[in-house]
Scaffold this motif. Structure first.
Motif, PDB file in Angstrom:
ATOM      1  N   MET A  22       0.604  -1.438  -0.235  1.00 34.42           N
ATOM      2  CA  MET A  22      -0.005   0.067  -0.046  1.00 34.42           C
ATOM      3  C   MET A  22       1.116   1.064  -0.107  1.00 34.42           C
ATOM      4  SD  MET A  22      -3.029  -0.613   2.618  1.00 34.42           S
ATOM      5  CE  MET A  22      -3.526   0.728   2.902  1.00 34.42           C
ATOM      6  N   ASP A  25      -0.576   6.521   1.412  1.00 31.93           N
ATOM      7  CA  ASP A  25      -1.438   7.643   2.056  1.00 31.93           C
ATOM      8  C   ASP A  25      -2.975   6.529   1.685  1.00 31.93           C
ATOM      9  OD1 ASP A  25      -2.124   7.282  -0.936  1.00 31.93           O
ATOM     10  OD2 ASP A  25      -2.799   8.550  -1.674  1.00 31.93           O
ATOM     11  N   GLY A  26      -2.940   4.774   2.419  1.00 30.79           N
ATOM     12  CA  GLY A  26      -3.626   3.962   1.945  1.00 30.79           C
ATOM     13  C   GLY A  26      -4.411   4.030   0.974  1.00 30.79           C
ATOM     14  N   ALA A  27      -3.931   4.374  -0.352  1.00 35.82           N
ATOM     15  CA  ALA A  27      -4.351   4.457  -1.625  1.00 35.82           C
ATOM     16  C   ALA A  27      -3.035   2.824  -1.922  1.00 35.82           C
ATOM     17  CB  ALA A  27      -4.344   5.178  -2.531  1.00 35.82           C
ATOM     18  N   ALA A  41     -10.546  -1.959  -3.866  1.00 36.50           N
ATOM     19  CA  ALA A  41     -10.734  -1.132  -2.395  1.00 36.50           C
ATOM     20  C   ALA A  41     -11.245  -2.357  -1.568  1.00 36.50           C
ATOM     21  CB  ALA A  41     -11.008   0.437  -2.564  1.00 36.50           C
ATOM     22  N   GLY A  90      -6.010   2.504   6.530  1.00 37.10           N
ATOM     23  CA  GLY A  90      -6.017   2.767   5.425  1.00 37.10           C
ATOM     24  C   GLY A  90      -7.253   3.235   5.056  1.00 37.10           C
ATOM     25  N   ARG A  93      -9.210   5.770   5.277  1.00 38.02           N
ATOM     26  CA  ARG A  93      -8.412   6.853   4.956  1.00 38.02           C
ATOM     27  C   ARG A  93      -8.471   7.386   3.501  1.00 38.02           C
ATOM     28  NH1 ARG A  93      -3.299   8.011   6.549  1.00 38.02           N
ATOM     29  NH2 ARG A  93      -2.913  10.129   6.342  1.00 38.02           N
ATOM     30  N   ALA A  94      -8.333   5.895   2.845  1.00 40.99           N
ATOM     31  CA  ALA A  94      -8.247   6.593   1.048  1.00 40.99           C
ATOM     32  C   ALA A  94      -9.621   6.905   0.864  1.00 40.99           C
ATOM     33  CB  ALA A  94      -8.048   4.929   0.602  1.00 40.99           C
ATOM     34  N   SER A  95     -10.699   6.948   1.547  1.00 40.28           N
ATOM     35  CA  SER A  95     -12.102   6.500   1.321  1.00 40.28           C
ATOM     36  C   SER A  95     -12.565   7.843   1.468  1.00 40.28           C
ATOM     37  CB  SER A  95     -12.906   5.082   1.671  1.00 40.28           C
ATOM     38  OG  SER A  95     -13.021   5.465   3.001  1.00 40.28           O
TER      39      SER A  95
END
Length: 137
Positions: A22, A25-27, A41, A90, A93-95
């Motif tokens: 990953m 930024d969690g993406a 995801a 993560g 935070r990504a969503s």
């Protein structure tokens, strides 16, 4: 129970690989050539939930009836809970549409150090597979 034993090994290994690949930024990391699975995801969300749930359930049963319940599966439980929380954090935070405020300690451990948690999850799952009856594994 052997079912939780193998499920713990599988979940910790998948969570560890997910955390290693990953981005910050969690993406999912765009440079990773591992495959589409770690970029999905929904897969990350299900892996995080399942790993945290198995980590909680792994506290209760041991592999054998005469197994030490309190210490017998300590490292897989700790790796499962930490890895599951890091993946879920993560994914959240990504969503999230806005920046999620975190305390400095949580940010340092679970955001900046998630690759270390991932490597730890993979190492614990391999050691737990090789040595199932060793204390603290």
């Amino acid at each position: 129970m052997l079912q939780f034993y193998f499920l713990s090994i599988l979940c910790n290994a998948l969570t560890g690989l997910t955390l290693v690949f990953m981005d910050e930024d969690g993406a999912p990391d765009g440079k990773a050539t591992v495959g589409w699975l770690f970029r999905n995801a929904i897969f990350r969300l299900i892996t995080g939930i399942l790993t945290a749930l198995v980590g909680v359930l792994k506290i209760l049963p041991g592999i054998q009836a005469n197994h030490v319940f309190l210490f017998g599966d300590f490292l897989p439980v700790a790796a499962g809970l930490a890895g599951g929380f890091a993946v879920l954090l993560g994914a959240y935070r990504a969503s999230a549409s806005a920046d999620v405020p975190l305390s400095p300690a949580v940010s340092r451990v679970f955001v900046q150090g998630k690759k270390y948690i991932g490597v730890g999850c993979v190492v614990v799952s391999v050691l737990h597979f090789i040595f199932p009856h060793v204390l603290f594994l």
